[in-house]
Design an enzyme around this catalytic site. Sequence first.
Site, PDB file in Angstrom:
ATOM      1  N   ASP B 126      21.710  46.834  87.030  1.00 13.31           N
ATOM      2  CA  ASP B 126      20.397  46.203  87.223  1.00 13.31           C
ATOM      3  C   ASP B 126      19.875  46.321  88.650  1.00 13.31           C
ATOM      4  OD1 ASP B 126      22.084  44.339  88.449  1.00 13.31           O
ATOM      5  OD2 ASP B 126      20.755  42.679  87.934  1.00 13.31           O
ATOM      6  N   GLU B 127      20.399  47.280  89.394  1.00 12.11           N
ATOM      7  CA  GLU B 127      19.948  47.434  90.773  1.00 12.11           C
ATOM      8  C   GLU B 127      19.729  48.898  91.109  1.00 12.11           C
ATOM      9  OE1 GLU B 127      22.220  44.984  93.885  1.00 12.11           O
ATOM     10  OE2 GLU B 127      23.452  44.879  92.093  1.00 12.11           O
TER      11      GLU B 127
HETATM   12 MG   LIG Z   1      20.340  41.166  89.348  1.00 13.29          MG
END
Ligand SMILES: [Mg+2]
Lengths: 85, 429
Positions: B126-127
């Site tokens: 998620d990055e």
């Molecule tokens: Mg996050």
Amino acid sequence: MAVDVHEPIEVSAVFVRGRLKPVSFMWSRRHHKISEITGVYKYSAGTSACYGYTVRSGDDLYEISLNTGEMAWRLERIHGCESGV
Amino acid sequence: MSPAFRGHLCAPPRPVSRTAVRTVIHVDMDAYFASVEQRDLPIYRKKPLLVCHTDDLSSYRGIVAAASYEAREFGVKSGTSVLEAKLKLPHAAYIAGNYEKYLHNTRLLMQICEKYTDCLEVYSIDEAFLDITATAHFFGSPRDTAVRLQAEVAKKLRLTCSVGVGPNKLVAKMASELKKPFGLTVIEPEDLPGIFAPLPVDSIPGVGRRMRRHLDAIGIRTIGQLAEAPSGLMREKFGVIGEILHKAAFGIDDSPVVPSYKGMEVKSFGQSLSLGKGSADVEYLCDVLLGLCDGATRRMRKAGYLGRTVAVYICLGRLFDLSRRTGLGCYTDLPGRVHDVAKDLLLRERASLDVYPATKVGVSVTNLAKREDGQQTTVFDVLDEKEAAVAAVVDRLKNRYGEKAVTRCSLIGIRNRYKGAPRAEIGIF
Ligand SMILES: [Mg+2]
């Protein structure tokens, strides 16, 4: 509350503008009309493309999946099942 | 290259010198797994929802992989044990993580990010880091770029992300942490001291409880105090990590945004895994490496490549990157030989692991040759006939029934041996 099912089901679906849209399914000898598709995602199982749908029928949400290699639908999980599953 | 990005190509990209000030964006999805589930399962919206990493939701085993913001108010966050979460929040909704679904959304997220730069590093599920030094002017300013990116993610994915903009990866990542959820923080180099000085030292990515205690013992509690500490003292006390930490206090970070190029000639096959809070358990790390070697060599066999150099990458506390490589002596695409060599490389770094736990490990095989280019029979194909036969059967099973169809006995339950918060790391889409 979520309940795991992972059972084969029969689904009626239509193609809408190039997308497959499930409209109803039979499970536990009951006909469930789908009122809303709240989520769709794609993944693969081996060489087969699969689609996961989250659909609403009545008050409950159902996670159903389609394996395009086997052309088979399954009911994976039910959320918020007050219907005594 | 995405259509939106291509559309701007009538204006040539600005030439960027090696010494030019960089602009890096860090994108971090907010409560990612929980937000995806709240989006798709409306009955969990505005309620405490815990996405768990467990084999049995009715038990107290496993850990919380993601907690919705409503659950965080009760002190439950990712990494909390399911037992502790159920004691604090007995009436919250608990569901098992659906990683296929999260990976699908991550692919969509990265497709959006690619519109803003061709230098995109997928940092975790998620990055992402985006080096927008050469492309920000297409969208206005760096802030305009970040605003547009954040709005596009919200519109297309119906998910929020927090965005940090800074002169390097370290500052961009710290900036994205400052305002959450749906935050946007732009830090100019000249504003760095004012913003960072009052922050506690553990705001620096990778400074955990242990390092915080060590620093506390010598009177360093804030980043400002860390910056004022003599660099010689830091080096003397903590070695190379001390130097890196001291530099970090000034917002200095030279690590490049490493793009995962698509459609280019394949140079390596690798796989990595983030280990959340880190692990110093060498036996466990060797087993993790075995799984990664399996994954990397499986993709090599699928694509028809052999390799003869193995590299191991270890991230110590997210601040200090170690990369060690060595030759295999010949070409192979089998996991056994690659793992033997990778394990040796890892064991040589035992001393560093004792000081700082590994927060990410990776393995890659380079120096590639196409199997069809005259490398049909390799020394190891001959020596490891059995392994080659087993690998062929495993490949056939996985091709037919999926990647999870078969695994090594030694890797069964490996997730449960990790005491921190594991996060799947994506290598290639
Ligand atoms: Mg996050």
